[in-house]
Design an enzyme around this catalytic site. Structure first.
Site, PDB file in Angstrom:
ATOM      1  CB  CYS A 177      -0.952  -0.021   1.182  1.00 36.46           C
ATOM      2  SG  CYS A 177      -1.917  -1.549   1.265  1.00 36.46           S
ATOM      3  CG  HIS A 205      -2.110   3.822   5.546  1.00 37.73           C
ATOM      4  ND1 HIS A 205      -2.021   3.742   4.177  1.00 37.73           N
ATOM      5  CD2 HIS A 205      -2.212   2.542   5.998  1.00 37.73           C
ATOM      6  CE1 HIS A 205      -2.051   2.459   3.808  1.00 37.73           C
ATOM      7  NE2 HIS A 205      -2.181   1.722   4.893  1.00 37.73           N
ATOM      8  CE  LYS A 235      -5.842   3.633   2.602  1.00 30.93           C
ATOM      9  NZ  LYS A 235      -4.963   4.795   2.879  1.00 30.93           N
ATOM     10  CG  HIS A 257      -6.611   0.194   1.643  1.00 32.47           C
ATOM     11  ND1 HIS A 257      -5.722   0.892   0.854  1.00 32.47           N
ATOM     12  CD2 HIS A 257      -5.850  -0.425   2.594  1.00 32.47           C
ATOM     13  CE1 HIS A 257      -4.492   0.708   1.296  1.00 32.47           C
ATOM     14  NE2 HIS A 257      -4.557  -0.078   2.351  1.00 32.47           N
ATOM     15  CG  PHE A 304       0.129  -6.071   4.261  1.00 33.23           C
ATOM     16  CD1 PHE A 304      -0.370  -5.327   5.309  1.00 33.23           C
ATOM     17  CD2 PHE A 304      -0.728  -6.959   3.637  1.00 33.23           C
ATOM     18  CE1 PHE A 304      -1.685  -5.459   5.728  1.00 33.23           C
ATOM     19  CE2 PHE A 304      -2.038  -7.105   4.046  1.00 33.23           C
ATOM     20  CZ  PHE A 304      -2.521  -6.357   5.093  1.00 33.23           C
TER      21      PHE A 304
END
Length: 414
Positions: free
Chosen positions: A162, A302, A334, A339, A400
Site C-alpha cells: 500500500c 493512511h 479511505k 482502500h 504490508f
C-alpha cells in the site's frame, strides 16, 4: 536544488470517474461502497467493496486493446491520460528522452491471473492466453503509458504493497531534482476486487464484514471499526521541474516539498504498535522539506479502518507534532473511497493537492462512536468537509511488510 511542482492530475475512483467528480465526492463526503457486482459474493464473509461506478473502458481505449489489458492497466492509462491532458503536455513539444513514467501497483493483474488459472484448472488441454504474462505483471502500467506517448525517460513500476505510489512519487521527484528528467508521469492503479482478492484479504481477517450496512463499513477512528473496505481505481499526477513548467506556461497546482521512506522492521502485516517507523518517516519528510510542524495544516492519513493501524498512526503523529496535533485537520479519505492498496497513495496525494487548491479538508465519514483510546481534542474532520486555508498538506502511506512513505505538498507561491 531543482524544484518539483505538480502540473496535472487525473483520478479514477469509486466516488468519481474523473478529477472533477472526485473533487465533488470528497467535498460531499460520498461513500463509494457497494455490493460486489463483478462476481457472486454470497459465499464470502465480505460481500462488498468500493468498485468503480458506470465505467466503460471502451469509451477511452479501443475494444480490441481492452481485451489485451488487465483492468489495472486500463485504469492506469485512463488516469494518466487525464493527467497529461490536464497538464496540457504535448509530446511533440517535449524532449521525450527527459520524460519518464513511474507507475505503482501493489498487486498488478490479479484478475487476469485468476481467470487463466480457473479456466485451465478445468480443462483437459490447458491453453494459456499469450497475453497472460503481459496482462499480469505489475510494471505494465508504466509500460503502456510510456508507449502511448513515446516517453523514453525512465519507465518502471514500484511494488511495496500500500506504500507503492508513495515510493513512486519519491523516486520520480528525485529524478527531477537530480537533473535526470524534466517531467515525470506518476501514479498508481489497482484492480483487486476479484474472488482471489476478496478471499485472500478476508482470510487474513483484514476486511470489514459489515454486509448489512456496507455504505458505512469503512469507519476509520470509530470505536466499532472492523477492517478495511477494498477499493479499485487509479490516480495520476504530472511532476515537473519548476523552470521547465514556467517556460511552457503550465498551471502549477502545488509544489512537492519533500518525501521520505522508512521501514517498521517489525511484522509482515501489523504496524509497529507505537508507530515508530511511521513517526520517523513523517519527521524525515518534514526535515527534507524544510517545513516546520506548525506550518502543516492537513494530514491525509493512511487510516484504513483497522483496529491496530489507526491507533498506531495517531500515536506516530502525536510523536512528531506533540501538542501541535490539536491545530491540525486530520482525515482518512479511505472512509469514502475504500482502500485502493497500491493506488491509495495516488488518490490520497491528489486529495491533498485538491485541499490546497480549494481550501477545504475532506472528511472522515462514517463516524458514529468515539474510540476511548483516541484523544477527543484531535480534529479528525468527522462526517463533513471543513473549510480551511490549506497551505501545507502531508500524506502517509504504509504497506504490508512494514513499508512507510510520507510526502509533503505546499501551495505554490512563486
Amino acid at each position: 536544488m531543482r524544484r518539483v511542482v505538480v502540473t496535472g492530475l487525473g483520478a479514477l475512483t469509486p466516488i468519481g470517474n474523473n478529477l472533477a467528480a472526485y473533487l465533488e465526492g470528497l467535498q460531499k463526503g460520498m461513500s463509494g461502497a457497494n455490493r460486489i457486482t463483478y462476481f457472486n459474493p454470497e459465499n464470502f464473509k465480505t460481500q462488498f467493496a468500493c468498485e468503480l461506478k458506470e465505467f466503460d473502458a471502451t469509451e477511452f481505449i479501443d475494444r480490441r486493446e481492452v481485451r489485451r489489458l488487465d483492468r489495472f492497466s486500463v485504469y492506469a492509462m485512463v488516469a494518466a491520460d487525464e493527467a497529461v491532458k490536464h497538464a496540457q503536455l504535448d509530446p511533440e513539444q517535449l524532449d521525450v528522452e527527459r520524460v519518464g513514467v513511474i507507475w505503482a501497483s501493489g498487486i498488478g493483474g490479479l484478475r487476469s491471473l485468476e481467470e487463466e488459472i480457473t479456466y485451465n484448472a478445468t480443462s483437459d488441454q490447458p491453453r494459456y492466453n499469450p497475453f497472460m504474462i503481459p496482462k499480469m505483471i505489475g510494471n505494465m502500467g508504466a509500460g503502456h503509458i510510456s508507449m502511448k506517448y513515446g516517453f523514453r525517460g525512465p519507465s518502471y513500476g514500484t511494488v511495496s504493497a500500500c506504500a507503492s505510489t508513495g515510493h513512486a512519487l519519491g523516486a520520480a521527484a528525485d529524478d527531477i531534482r537530480l537533473g535526470r528528467t524534466d517531467v515525470m508521469v506518476v501514479g498508481g492503479s489497482e484492480a483487486a476486487v476479484t474472488e482471489v482478492g476478496i478471499g485472500g484479504f478476508s482470510a487474513m481477517k483484514a476486511l470489514s464484514t459489515r454486509n448489512d450496512d456496507f455504505a458505512t463499513a469503512s469507519r476509520p477512528y470509530d470505536a466499532e471499526r472492523d477492517g478495511f473496505v477494498l477499493g479499485e481505481g487509479a490516480g495520476s499526477f504530472i511532476l515537473e521541474e519548476l523552470e521547465h513548467a514556467k517556460a511552457r506556461g503550465a498551471t502549477i497546482y502545488a509544489e512537492v516539498m519533500g518525501y521520505a521512506a522508512t521501514s517498521d522492521a517489525y511484522h509482515i502485516t501489523a504496524p509497529h504498535p507505537e508507530g515508530l517507523g511511521a513517526s520517523t518517516c513523517m519527521r524525515n519528510a518534514l526535515n527534507f522539506s524544510g517545513i516546520n510542524i506548525d506550518e502543516v495544516d492537513y494530514i491525509n492519513t493512511h487510516g484504513t479502518s483497522t483496529p491496530l493501524g489507526d491507533i498506531a498512526e495517531l500515536k506516530a503523529i502525536q510523536q512528531v507534532f506533540g501538542d501541535k496535533i490539536y491545530n491540525l485537520n486530520i482525515s482518512s479519505t479511505k472512509s469514502m473511497t475504500g482502500h485502493l492498496l497500491g493506488a491509495a497513495g495516488a488518490i490520497e496525494a491528489i486529495a491533498c493537492i485538491l485541499a490546497i487548491q480549494h481550501n477545504f479538508v475532506p472528511p472522515t465519514i462514517n463516524h458514529f462512536n468515539d474510540d476511548p483510546e483516541i484523544d477527543k481534542r484531535i480534529n479528525l474532520t468527522f462526517n463533513e468537509a471543513q473549510e480551511r486555508d490549506v497551505k501545507v498538506a502531508l500524506t502517509n502511506t504504509f504497506g504490508f511488510g512494514g513499508h512507510n512513505s510520507a510526502a509533503v505538498f505546499k501551495r505554490f507561491e512563486g
